[in-house]
Design an enzyme around this catalytic site. Structure first.
Site, PDB file in Angstrom:
ATOM      1  N   ASP A  67       0.811  -1.224   0.000  1.00 17.28           N
ATOM      2  CA  ASP A  67       0.000   0.000   0.000  1.00 17.28           C
ATOM      3  C   ASP A  67       0.844   1.274   0.000  1.00 17.28           C
ATOM      4  O   ASP A  67       2.069   1.224   0.168  1.00 17.28           O
ATOM      5  CB  ASP A  67      -0.963  -0.003   1.205  1.00 17.28           C
ATOM      6  CG  ASP A  67      -0.279  -0.409   2.502  1.00 17.28           C
ATOM      7  OD1 ASP A  67       0.960  -0.389   2.563  1.00 17.28           O
ATOM      8  OD2 ASP A  67      -0.991  -0.760   3.460  1.00 17.28           O
ATOM      9  N   ASN A 136      -7.556  -2.793  14.070  1.00 16.39           N
ATOM     10  CA  ASN A 136      -8.929  -3.071  13.630  1.00 16.39           C
ATOM     11  C   ASN A 136      -8.985  -4.295  12.709  1.00 16.39           C
ATOM     12  O   ASN A 136     -10.004  -4.564  12.091  1.00 16.39           O
ATOM     13  CB  ASN A 136      -9.528  -1.837  12.917  1.00 16.39           C
ATOM     14  CG  ASN A 136      -8.741  -1.449  11.674  1.00 16.39           C
ATOM     15  OD1 ASN A 136      -7.777  -2.116  11.295  1.00 16.39           O
ATOM     16  ND2 ASN A 136      -9.150  -0.374  11.017  1.00 16.39           N
ATOM     17  N   HIS A 138      -7.107  -4.740   9.976  1.00  9.91           N
ATOM     18  CA  HIS A 138      -6.789  -4.515   8.562  1.00  9.91           C
ATOM     19  C   HIS A 138      -5.509  -5.237   8.153  1.00  9.91           C
ATOM     20  O   HIS A 138      -4.622  -5.472   8.976  1.00  9.91           O
ATOM     21  CB  HIS A 138      -6.764  -3.020   8.192  1.00  9.91           C
ATOM     22  CG  HIS A 138      -5.603  -2.241   8.689  1.00  9.91           C
ATOM     23  ND1 HIS A 138      -5.645  -0.863   8.846  1.00  9.91           N
ATOM     24  CD2 HIS A 138      -4.348  -2.595   9.060  1.00  9.91           C
ATOM     25  CE1 HIS A 138      -4.478  -0.437   9.273  1.00  9.91           C
ATOM     26  NE2 HIS A 138      -3.682  -1.453   9.413  1.00  9.91           N
ATOM     27  N   GLU A 143      -9.430  -2.003   5.046  1.00  6.02           N
ATOM     28  CA  GLU A 143     -10.066  -1.649   6.316  1.00  6.02           C
ATOM     29  C   GLU A 143     -11.354  -2.454   6.499  1.00  6.02           C
ATOM     30  O   GLU A 143     -11.923  -2.959   5.525  1.00  6.02           O
ATOM     31  CB  GLU A 143     -10.405  -0.146   6.315  1.00  6.02           C
ATOM     32  CG  GLU A 143      -9.198   0.786   6.168  1.00  6.02           C
ATOM     33  CD  GLU A 143      -8.362   0.926   7.440  1.00  6.02           C
ATOM     34  OE1 GLU A 143      -8.311  -0.014   8.244  1.00  6.02           O
ATOM     35  OE2 GLU A 143      -7.738   1.986   7.610  1.00  6.02           O
TER      36      GLU A 143
HETATM   37  P1  PGA Z   1       2.202  -1.624  12.827  1.00  6.30           P
HETATM   38  O1  PGA Z   1       1.037  -1.569  11.764  1.00  6.30           O
HETATM   39  O2  PGA Z   1       3.149  -2.669  12.351  1.00  6.30           O
HETATM   40  O3  PGA Z   1       2.797  -0.248  12.824  1.00  6.30           O
HETATM   41  O4  PGA Z   1       1.546  -2.000  14.140  1.00  6.30           O
HETATM   42  C1  PGA Z   1       0.491  -2.760  11.311  1.00  6.30           C
HETATM   43  C2  PGA Z   1      -0.603  -2.453  10.339  1.00  6.30           C
HETATM   44  O5  PGA Z   1      -1.280  -1.418  10.507  1.00  6.30           O
HETATM   45  O6  PGA Z   1      -0.796  -3.244   9.414  1.00  6.30           O
END
Ligand code: PGA
Length: 237
Positions: A67, A136, A138, A143
């Site tokens: 992404d 959440n 994702h 999302e």
């Molecule tokens: P993080 O993010 O590794 O910074 O916890 C993970 C994500 O949002 O996929």
């Protein structure tokens, strides 16, 4: 699904890097699906170290990132292109032209999404997809929603994602509200998926994703259907 329980973040990062390195050793032309965020930073450090020691050669590897924020230049220090160059690509012998991140500055975002799906297909799909998980649920920036979206698409980031990612920006207002994300199809078609999660704050969502109902409200839950999912985590689940 295989769950590899480790003692801490460092062990998770070492094991993840070993697994990715093995993939590249077995198939030097591997297509790696890569992720950004705090979770894979240690993995990338270990991969850079393995490369420095002469254990793994990335010269024929292709990478496809999950992404990118819309509206940030690739040179912006919070863009995911910048992140990847800084944490991995500048430290290994990969050819930059073989590294792919969606272009968040594209004038025509729909055309950019179509280009990205085409690129994934032409690469022959992904051999090993590295994933983190959001609070959440994702994966990439897929999302929680009413449906799983198969193709690369533009998303409005969830409020919880904007809050979580604001730690990297000076103010919350600076966090882009939109992003381009790979869809669920290439992730599920990846020949192997490696999911990393660490920190007690990820415990509940990791449990839900791996053992709860499969629903687009918890996007990572679809990974329960993947035929070769490896989870490396220090979390007691
Ligand atoms: P993080 O993010 O590794 O910074 O916890 C993970 C994500 O949002 O996929």
């Amino acid at each position: 699904m295989r769950i590899i329980k480790v003692n801490d973040y460092e062990e998770m990062s070492r094991k993840a890097a070993d697994l990715i390195a093995s993939q590249v050793i077995l198939n030097p032309k591997s297509v790696l699906g890569l992720a950004t965020g705090s979770t894979p930073i240690g993995t990338y450090e270990n991969l850079a170290e393995l490369h420095k020691k002469g254990r793994v050669d990335f010269s024929q590897v292709t990478t496809i990132n999950l992404d990118e924020y819309c509206g940030l230049e690739p040179t912006h220090d919070q863009s995911y292109r910048y992140f990847m160059n800084k944490h991995l690509f500048s430290k290994i012998n990969i050819k930059l032209e073989n590294t792919h991140v969606p272009n968040g500055k594209a004038d025509d975002i729909d055309a950019e999404c179509a280009r990205y799906d085409d690129l994934i297909e032409k690469a022959g799909g992904i051999d090993l997809q590295l994933l983190g998980i959001g609070h959440n649920g994702h994966i990439g920036f897929n999302e929680p929603s009413d449906e799983f979206v198969p193709d690369t698409h533009c998303v409005s980031l969830a409020e919880s994602t904007i809050n979580a990612n604001s730690r990297f920006f000076r103010t919350r207002d600076e966090v882009p509200r939109k992003a381009i994300t790979m869809g669920i199809r290439p992730i599920m078609h990846a020949r192997r998926v490696l999911l990393l999660a660490s920190g007690e704050d990820k415990k509940e969502i990791l449990k839900k994703a791996l053992f709860g109902p499969i629903t687009p409200r918890v996007p990572a839950s679809i990974l329960q259907f993947h035929k070769d999912l490896i989870v490396i985590t220090p979390i007691d689940i």
